[in-house]
Design a protein around this motif. Structure first.
Motif, short mmCIF file in Angstrom:
data_model
loop_
_atom_site.label_atom_id
_atom_site.label_comp_id
_atom_site.label_asym_id
_atom_site.label_seq_id
_atom_site.Cartn_x
_atom_site.Cartn_y
_atom_site.Cartn_z
N VAL A 7 -1.25 -5.51 -0.84
CA VAL A 7 -0.98 -6.84 -0.23
C VAL A 7 -2.82 -6.67 -0.64
CG1 VAL A 7 -2.37 -7.79 1.87
CG2 VAL A 7 0.29 -5.55 1.38
N PHE A 8 -4.00 -6.12 -0.59
CA PHE A 8 -4.43 -6.91 -1.64
C PHE A 8 -5.27 -6.85 -2.76
CE2 PHE A 8 -7.36 -4.62 1.86
CZ PHE A 8 -7.92 -5.34 2.67
N SER A 9 -4.49 -6.92 -3.70
CA SER A 9 -4.00 -7.27 -4.92
C SER A 9 -3.59 -8.46 -5.41
CB SER A 9 -3.42 -6.04 -6.28
OG SER A 9 -1.65 -6.38 -5.80
N ILE A 10 -2.64 -9.88 -4.52
CA ILE A 10 -2.63 -10.53 -4.43
C ILE A 10 -3.53 -11.68 -4.64
CG2 ILE A 10 -1.24 -12.32 -3.33
CD1 ILE A 10 0.76 -10.04 -1.75
N PRO A 11 -4.69 -11.49 -3.78
CA PRO A 11 -5.57 -12.73 -3.97
C PRO A 11 -6.32 -12.60 -5.00
CG PRO A 11 -6.06 -10.93 -1.83
CD PRO A 11 -4.76 -10.97 -2.62
N ILE A 12 -6.24 -11.50 -5.73
CA ILE A 12 -7.43 -10.42 -6.54
C ILE A 12 -6.94 -11.46 -8.48
CG2 ILE A 12 -7.90 -8.24 -7.83
CD1 ILE A 12 -8.46 -7.37 -5.72
N ILE A 62 -5.24 -0.82 -13.02
CA ILE A 62 -5.29 0.79 -13.18
C ILE A 62 -5.90 1.34 -11.92
CG2 ILE A 62 -7.29 2.65 -13.97
CD1 ILE A 62 -7.55 0.70 -16.87
N TYR A 63 -6.52 0.82 -10.71
CA TYR A 63 -6.96 1.14 -9.98
C TYR A 63 -5.58 1.93 -8.46
CZ TYR A 63 -7.53 1.19 -4.78
OH TYR A 63 -6.91 1.42 -3.08
N LEU A 64 -4.46 0.48 -9.42
CA LEU A 64 -3.51 0.24 -8.67
C LEU A 64 -2.04 1.68 -9.27
CD1 LEU A 64 -1.93 -3.05 -8.32
CD2 LEU A 64 -2.81 -1.92 -5.74
N ILE A 65 -2.44 1.82 -9.97
CA ILE A 65 -1.55 2.82 -11.32
C ILE A 65 -2.23 4.10 -10.78
CG2 ILE A 65 -1.65 4.21 -13.21
CD1 ILE A 65 -1.06 1.59 -14.43
N VAL A 66 -3.68 4.39 -10.34
CA VAL A 66 -4.44 6.30 -9.94
C VAL A 66 -3.62 6.05 -8.67
CG1 VAL A 66 -5.90 6.47 -9.31
CG2 VAL A 66 -5.83 5.53 -11.24
N VAL A 67 -3.88 5.06 -7.47
CA VAL A 67 -3.59 4.89 -6.48
C VAL A 67 -1.68 5.21 -5.76
CG1 VAL A 67 -2.46 3.57 -4.25
CG2 VAL A 67 -5.24 3.71 -4.96
N ALA A 68 -0.69 4.69 -6.79
CA ALA A 68 0.54 5.29 -6.63
C ALA A 68 0.43 6.51 -7.22
CB ALA A 68 1.33 3.79 -7.76
N VAL A 69 -0.14 6.58 -8.29
CA VAL A 69 0.24 8.20 -8.65
C VAL A 69 0.04 9.21 -7.61
CG1 VAL A 69 -0.46 9.92 -10.58
CG2 VAL A 69 0.62 7.79 -11.50
N ASP A 70 -0.88 8.94 -7.15
CA ASP A 70 -1.47 10.09 -6.11
C ASP A 70 -0.87 9.55 -4.63
OD1 ASP A 70 -3.30 11.23 -5.06
OD2 ASP A 70 -4.01 9.71 -3.38
N THR A 71 -0.24 8.26 -4.02
CA THR A 71 0.67 8.47 -3.05
C THR A 71 2.09 9.29 -3.83
OG1 THR A 71 0.12 5.84 -3.07
CG2 THR A 71 2.02 7.01 -2.06
N PHE A 72 2.37 9.06 -4.50
CA PHE A 72 3.96 9.55 -5.44
C PHE A 72 3.86 11.17 -5.23
CE2 PHE A 72 4.60 5.16 -5.32
CZ PHE A 72 5.92 5.36 -3.88
N THR A 73 2.72 12.04 -5.46
CA THR A 73 2.35 13.19 -6.44
C THR A 73 2.38 14.17 -4.79
OG1 THR A 73 0.93 12.87 -7.64
CG2 THR A 73 0.63 14.90 -7.23
N PRO A 74 3.34 14.69 -4.71
CA PRO A 74 3.78 16.08 -3.38
C PRO A 74 2.25 16.77 -3.64
CG PRO A 74 5.13 16.12 -6.00
CD PRO A 74 4.86 15.32 -6.36
N ASP A 75 2.27 17.36 -2.27
CA ASP A 75 0.98 17.89 -2.11
C ASP A 75 1.83 19.31 -2.20
OD1 ASP A 75 -0.09 15.58 -0.99
OD2 ASP A 75 0.05 16.21 1.18
N PRO A 76 0.49 19.77 -2.52
CA PRO A 76 0.92 21.50 -3.11
C PRO A 76 1.21 21.69 -1.79
CG PRO A 76 -1.35 21.16 -3.09
CD PRO A 76 -0.77 19.50 -2.56
N PRO A 77 2.01 22.95 -2.06
CA PRO A 77 2.07 24.29 -0.32
C PRO A 77 1.11 25.07 0.16
CG PRO A 77 3.61 24.60 -2.59
CD PRO A 77 3.18 23.71 -2.97
N LEU A 78 0.97 24.75 1.21
CA LEU A 78 0.29 25.71 2.21
C LEU A 78 0.20 26.89 2.24
CD1 LEU A 78 -0.26 23.33 4.86
CD2 LEU A 78 -1.91 23.38 3.78
N PRO A 79 -0.73 27.78 1.61
CA PRO A 79 -0.05 29.31 1.43
C PRO A 79 -0.05 30.05 2.52
CG PRO A 79 -3.15 28.21 1.75
CD PRO A 79 -2.43 26.97 1.51
N ARG A 80 1.27 31.28 2.03
CA ARG A 80 1.66 31.39 3.03
C ARG A 80 1.07 32.92 4.11
NH1 ARG A 80 7.79 33.50 1.72
NH2 ARG A 80 8.40 31.34 2.40
#
Length: 82
Positions: A7-12, A62-80
């Protein structure tokens, strides 16, 4: 976070494209009230405005690509705990 960034990228991007195609108008957009006659920009200033707008759009992409990769990268599983 990705939605807010998009949304912020549209005016930029709009401002970047506008300042690339009409650098004099975009440079004096908020400062027209100061001058009776709009001063002329040199060729170097116009080139720098164009380079800056392209550079800003590249950095924002580049910022949008980094945010998209970070958003769709799954979190590592929590230790048991045993």
């Amino acid at each position: 976070m990705l939605f807010i960034s998009i949304v912020f990228s549209i005016p930029i991007y709009l401002f970047g494209i506008w300042s690339f195609y009409d650098p004099e108008e975009s440079y004096f957009y908020f400062d027209k009230w100061r001058y009776k006659e709009t001063p002329e920009l040199s060729d170097i200033q116009i080139k720098l405005i164009k380079i800056g707008s392209v550079f800003a759009m590249i950095i924002w992409t580049i910022y949008l690509i980094v945010v998209a990769v970070d958003t769709f990268t799954p979190d590592p599983p929590l230790p048991r705990m045993h």
